[in-house]
Design a protein around this motif. Structure first.
Motif, PDB file in Angstrom:
ATOM      1  N   GLN A  22     -30.263 -23.862   9.507  1.00 33.84           N
ATOM      2  CA  GLN A  22     -29.788 -24.886   8.573  1.00 33.84           C
ATOM      3  C   GLN A  22     -30.340 -26.266   8.941  1.00 33.84           C
ATOM      4  OE1 GLN A  22     -27.986 -24.431   5.666  1.00 33.84           O
ATOM      5  NE2 GLN A  22     -28.710 -22.380   6.183  1.00 33.84           N
ATOM      6  N   HIS A  25     -33.808 -26.467   7.716  1.00 35.11           N
ATOM      7  CA  HIS A  25     -33.791 -26.551   6.258  1.00 35.11           C
ATOM      8  C   HIS A  25     -33.460 -27.965   5.789  1.00 35.11           C
ATOM      9  CE1 HIS A  25     -33.177 -25.474   2.083  1.00 35.11           C
ATOM     10  NE2 HIS A  25     -31.974 -26.017   2.149  1.00 35.11           N
ATOM     11  N   HIS A  30     -36.998 -27.233   5.256  1.00 34.42           N
ATOM     12  CA  HIS A  30     -37.379 -25.858   5.616  1.00 34.42           C
ATOM     13  C   HIS A  30     -38.846 -25.755   6.055  1.00 34.42           C
ATOM     14  CE1 HIS A  30     -35.703 -21.944   6.147  1.00 34.42           C
ATOM     15  NE2 HIS A  30     -36.773 -21.397   5.632  1.00 34.42           N
ATOM     16  N   LYS A  32     -41.519 -27.074   5.014  1.00 34.67           N
ATOM     17  CA  LYS A  32     -42.516 -26.897   3.952  1.00 34.67           C
ATOM     18  C   LYS A  32     -43.776 -27.735   4.146  1.00 34.67           C
ATOM     19  CE  LYS A  32     -39.323 -25.619   0.313  1.00 34.67           C
ATOM     20  NZ  LYS A  32     -38.631 -26.082  -0.873  1.00 34.67           N
TER      21      LYS A  32
END
Length: 136
Positions: A22, A25, A30, A32
């Motif tokens: 979490q 995230h 997360h 990315k």
């Protein structure tokens, strides 16, 4: 002595694993847009936490007091090593990442320590019959 502790400690570490997911995230979207090396290091650190939690849960299911006092002391030393390594890998996750360097000395040290502790438990398991039942 350490059996129940390892079981509950391992469950707590597995919960920490879920919470670090979490954390990644929410704090890092997360992972990315993160550079690939940092992304891989974050994921590896995250999975190490799960691995150490599962090691503790497994030990909690298997550890039993030994008749031989020396075996108990050596087994306790292995347990303490694994507990220290587990705390260290969690600390390393938060202090060594993200990084511009692939070297993560605390994570590496935690892996060596857990290897040492698990090896002690494995050797104790192999030796227990010979030391506890010398007449066989």
């Amino acid at each position: 002595m350490f059996g129940r502790f390892h079981l509950f400690f391992g469950i707590i570490i597995v919960i920490i694993f879920l919470l670090t997911g979490q954390y990644m995230h929410h704090k890092y979207d997360h992972l990315k847009d993160m550079e690939l090396m940092n992304r891989a290091l974050f994921r590896a650190g995250h999975l190490y936490i799960l691995l150490f939690g599962l090691i503790n849960v497994a030990l909690g299911a298997y550890i039993k007091p030994r008749k031989h006092k020396l075996l108990n002391k050596v087994q306790s030393f292995g347990s303490v090593s694994i507990i220290i390594a587990s705390c260290l890998v969690i600390y390393a996750f938060f202090t060594e990442l993200p990084t511009e360097d692939i070297e993560r000395p605390l994570t590496r040290l935690s892996l060596y320590i857990v290897f040492f502790g698990v090896t002690i438990h494995g050797l104790i398991s192999l030796m227990k019959n010979n030391l506890e039942n010398p007449n066989n």
